[in-house]
Design a protein around this motif. Structure first.
Motif, PDB file in Angstrom:
ATOM      1  N   PHE A   1       0.832  -1.204   0.000  1.00  0.00           N
ATOM      2  CA  PHE A   1       0.000   0.000   0.000  1.00  0.00           C
ATOM      3  C   PHE A   1       0.870   1.258   0.000  1.00  0.00           C
ATOM      4  N   ALA A   2       2.052   1.170   0.585  1.00  0.00           N
ATOM      5  CA  ALA A   2       2.986   2.292   0.528  1.00  0.00           C
ATOM      6  C   ALA A   2       3.427   2.553  -0.909  1.00  0.00           C
ATOM      7  N   TRP A   3       3.592   1.473  -1.683  1.00  0.00           N
ATOM      8  CA  TRP A   3       3.973   1.636  -3.089  1.00  0.00           C
ATOM      9  C   TRP A   3       2.841   2.252  -3.908  1.00  0.00           C
ATOM     10  N   ILE A   4       1.600   2.033  -3.500  1.00  0.00           N
ATOM     11  CA  ILE A   4       0.484   2.690  -4.184  1.00  0.00           C
ATOM     12  C   ILE A   4       0.606   4.205  -4.044  1.00  0.00           C
ATOM     13  N   ILE A   5       0.980   4.652  -2.849  1.00  0.00           N
ATOM     14  CA  ILE A   5       1.165   6.091  -2.625  1.00  0.00           C
ATOM     15  C   ILE A   5       2.341   6.618  -3.436  1.00  0.00           C
ATOM     16  N   ILE A   6       3.392   5.809  -3.566  1.00  0.00           N
ATOM     17  CA  ILE A   6       4.591   6.253  -4.275  1.00  0.00           C
ATOM     18  C   ILE A   6       4.385   6.263  -5.787  1.00  0.00           C
ATOM     19  N   LEU A   7       3.718   5.218  -6.321  1.00  0.00           N
ATOM     20  CA  LEU A   7       3.621   5.045  -7.769  1.00  0.00           C
ATOM     21  C   LEU A   7       2.335   5.591  -8.379  1.00  0.00           C
ATOM     22  N   GLY A   8       1.410   6.065  -7.560  1.00  0.00           N
ATOM     23  CA  GLY A   8       0.131   6.547  -8.074  1.00  0.00           C
ATOM     24  C   GLY A   8       0.255   7.809  -8.924  1.00  0.00           C
ATOM     25  N   HIS A   9      -0.869   8.244  -9.524  1.00  0.00           N
ATOM     26  CA  HIS A   9      -0.876   9.445 -10.373  1.00  0.00           C
ATOM     27  C   HIS A   9      -0.418  10.672  -9.593  1.00  0.00           C
ATOM     28  N   ASP A  10      -0.802  10.737  -8.327  1.00  0.00           N
ATOM     29  CA  ASP A  10      -0.383  11.857  -7.480  1.00  0.00           C
ATOM     30  C   ASP A  10       0.737  11.440  -6.538  1.00  0.00           C
ATOM     31  N   GLY A  11       1.443  10.366  -6.899  1.00  0.00           N
ATOM     32  CA  GLY A  11       2.490   9.836  -6.044  1.00  0.00           C
ATOM     33  C   GLY A  11       3.790  10.612  -6.128  1.00  0.00           C
ATOM     34  N   ILE A  12       4.737  10.184  -5.302  1.00  0.00           N
ATOM     35  CA  ILE A  12       6.019  10.880  -5.202  1.00  0.00           C
ATOM     36  C   ILE A  12       6.779  10.845  -6.527  1.00  0.00           C
ATOM     37  N   VAL A  13       6.766   9.699  -7.202  1.00  0.00           N
ATOM     38  CA  VAL A  13       7.531   9.546  -8.452  1.00  0.00           C
ATOM     39  C   VAL A  13       7.031  10.525  -9.510  1.00  0.00           C
ATOM     40  N   ASN A  14       5.728  10.552  -9.714  1.00  0.00           N
ATOM     41  CA  ASN A  14       5.168  11.463 -10.728  1.00  0.00           C
ATOM     42  C   ASN A  14       5.368  12.927 -10.358  1.00  0.00           C
ATOM     43  N   LYS A  15       5.268  13.247  -9.086  1.00  0.00           N
ATOM     44  CA  LYS A  15       5.468  14.638  -8.652  1.00  0.00           C
ATOM     45  C   LYS A  15       6.901  15.096  -8.934  1.00  0.00           C
ATOM     46  N   ILE A  16       7.874  14.203  -8.673  1.00  0.00           N
ATOM     47  CA  ILE A  16       9.277  14.554  -8.922  1.00  0.00           C
ATOM     48  C   ILE A  16       9.524  14.728 -10.418  1.00  0.00           C
ATOM     49  N   LEU A  17       9.007  13.811 -11.215  1.00  0.00           N
ATOM     50  CA  LEU A  17       9.203  13.891 -12.665  1.00  0.00           C
ATOM     51  C   LEU A  17       8.536  15.135 -13.255  1.00  0.00           C
ATOM     52  N   LEU A  18       7.358  15.476 -12.737  1.00  0.00           N
ATOM     53  CA  LEU A  18       6.671  16.688 -13.207  1.00  0.00           C
ATOM     54  C   LEU A  18       7.425  17.944 -12.778  1.00  0.00           C
ATOM     55  N   ALA A  19       7.949  17.940 -11.554  1.00  0.00           N
ATOM     56  CA  ALA A  19       8.693  19.098 -11.060  1.00  0.00           C
ATOM     57  C   ALA A  19       9.981  19.319 -11.852  1.00  0.00           C
ATOM     58  N   LEU A  20      10.587  18.227 -12.321  1.00  0.00           N
ATOM     59  CA  LEU A  20      11.817  18.322 -13.120  1.00  0.00           C
ATOM     60  C   LEU A  20      11.523  18.539 -14.601  1.00  0.00           C
ATOM     61  N   HIS A  21      10.222  18.608 -14.944  1.00  0.00           N
ATOM     62  CA  HIS A  21       9.777  18.820 -16.329  1.00  0.00           C
ATOM     63  C   HIS A  21      10.258  17.710 -17.265  1.00  0.00           C
ATOM     64  N   LEU A  22      10.371  16.507 -16.720  1.00  0.00           N
ATOM     65  CA  LEU A  22      10.752  15.355 -17.536  1.00  0.00           C
ATOM     66  C   LEU A  22       9.530  14.737 -18.220  1.00  0.00           C
ATOM     67  N   ILE A  23       8.360  14.966 -17.654  1.00  0.00           N
ATOM     68  CA  ILE A  23       7.109  14.486 -18.246  1.00  0.00           C
ATOM     69  C   ILE A  23       6.080  15.618 -18.205  1.00  0.00           C
ATOM     70  N   ARG A  24       5.086  15.552 -19.097  1.00  0.00           N
ATOM     71  CA  ARG A  24       4.047  16.583 -19.149  1.00  0.00           C
ATOM     72  C   ARG A  24       2.789  16.161 -18.403  1.00  0.00           C
ATOM     73  N   SER A  25       2.581  14.851 -18.295  1.00  0.00           N
ATOM     74  CA  SER A  25       1.418  14.327 -17.572  1.00  0.00           C
ATOM     75  C   SER A  25       1.854  13.120 -16.758  1.00  0.00           C
ATOM     76  N   PRO A  26       1.138  12.800 -15.683  1.00  0.00           N
ATOM     77  CA  PRO A  26       1.534  11.679 -14.828  1.00  0.00           C
ATOM     78  C   PRO A  26       1.604  10.357 -15.596  1.00  0.00           C
ATOM     79  N   LEU A  27       2.605   9.567 -15.279  1.00  0.00           N
ATOM     80  CA  LEU A  27       2.778   8.249 -15.897  1.00  0.00           C
ATOM     81  C   LEU A  27       1.849   7.224 -15.254  1.00  0.00           C
ATOM     82  N   ASN A  28       1.396   6.282 -16.056  1.00  0.00           N
ATOM     83  CA  ASN A  28       0.562   5.187 -15.543  1.00  0.00           C
ATOM     84  C   ASN A  28       1.468   4.034 -15.096  1.00  0.00           C
ATOM     85  N   ILE A  29       2.056   4.175 -13.930  1.00  0.00           N
ATOM     86  CA  ILE A  29       2.962   3.144 -13.407  1.00  0.00           C
ATOM     87  C   ILE A  29       2.189   2.107 -12.609  1.00  0.00           C
TER      88      ILE A  29
END
Length: 276
Positions: free
Chosen positions: A109-137
């Motif tokens: 369940f912790a990984w759900i928080i990390i990998l979700g659309h509003d998760g840590i991974v997508n937030k970091i990638l969006l903040a670094l402008h590496l992606i334009r929309s959240p990834l479906n991980i």
């Protein structure tokens, strides 16, 4: 202790294994052969389905990729940990095994928080402008592999640390004196000495990943079935216990054969003398 006493002391353990391991397996296997179409008709029916082969292939693929990733991460970590001072090594071993004390459901369940659309991974990638929309991980094969790697990495490291402790440092020094590069020494000198630990870890990780239920169910969802979640679906959702038994026996046979083959390979590669 004489031989007769030892045999009597082993009887309770033997009966326990017989009752709690083999008897349930027999109970599962019996319904799979009770079909009007023939003795092995249910197994033949399972193997004729392309959907079932897709689930089986996905299970194999996830297990193999997990083994490879865990092995790549586990070898350098175990070598580094195994060569620390005793006190430091004990502390590091405790930190490595500490996540295993937490329930697998909580970790997934912790990984759900990390990998979700509003998760840590997508937030970091969006903040670094590496992606334009959240990834479906989440709810993909990739998320199952990530969760499985996190789950089984401590097991691989623990299997390798014992082999690292037995490494002959003098052989590495001799290779360095003869002009061997660090990478060449790693692949030609160190890894061959870790063969037993590597194969032991691979057996445990592969069998564990193939039979895991919690991680694929939580991180994979219903669209990415593996053998274990398919058993649950057949038994609890569809109420078809006979098909669930067939899948269970096939999964047990595959895991047992894989473990047997890896064990044979380990014995073949282990060329240490048997007689002292």
């Amino acid at each position: 202790m004489n031989r007769k006493t030892a045999v009597w002391l082993l009887i309770p353990a033997f009966l326990g294994v017989l009752v709690f391991t083999f008897f349930p397996l027999i109970q599962i296997a019996i319904p799979t052969f009770q079909s009007k179409s023939g003795f092995f008709s249910l197994y033949a029916q399972f193997l004729k389905s392309s959907f079932n082969w897709a689930v089986l292939g996905r299970s194999f693929l996830i297990a193999i990729i997990t083994v490879i990733v865990v092995l790549i991460l586990g070898i350098p970590i175990s070598i580094w940990v195994g060569r620390q001072k005793t006190v430091v090594r004990q502390v590091l071993n405790l930190l490595i095994l500490f996540p295993m004390l937490t329930n697998a459901v909580v970790r997934n369940f912790a990984w759900i928080i990390i990998l979700g659309h509003d998760g840590i991974v997508n937030k970091i990638l969006l903040a670094l402008h590496l992606i334009r929309s959240p990834l479906n991980i989440l709810y993909t094969n990739a998320s199952i592999i990530i969760g499985s790697v996190y789950l089984f990495l401590p097991i691989m490291i623990n299997s390798l640390i014992g082999s690292v402790a037995e490494l002959n440092v003098e052989v590495e020094e001799a290779a360095a004196v003869l002009g061997s590069s660090p990478w060449r020494t790693l692949f030609k000198v160190i890894i061959p000495q870790l063969t037993t630990g590597i194969l032991t870890g691979c057996i445990l990780v592969f069998a564990g990943t193939m039979t895991a239920y919690t991680t694929p169910e939580i991180l994979g969802g219903n669209r990415h079935l593996v053998m274990a979640t398919m058993i649950y679906q057949q038994a609890m959702t569809l109420g078809n216990w006979q098909n669930a038994s067939v899948i269970s026996i096939i999964l047990i046979v595959i895991s047992a054969l894989s473990m047997w083959l890896m064990r044979k390979l380990s014995q073949h590669l282990d060329r240490r003398p048997t007689n002292a």
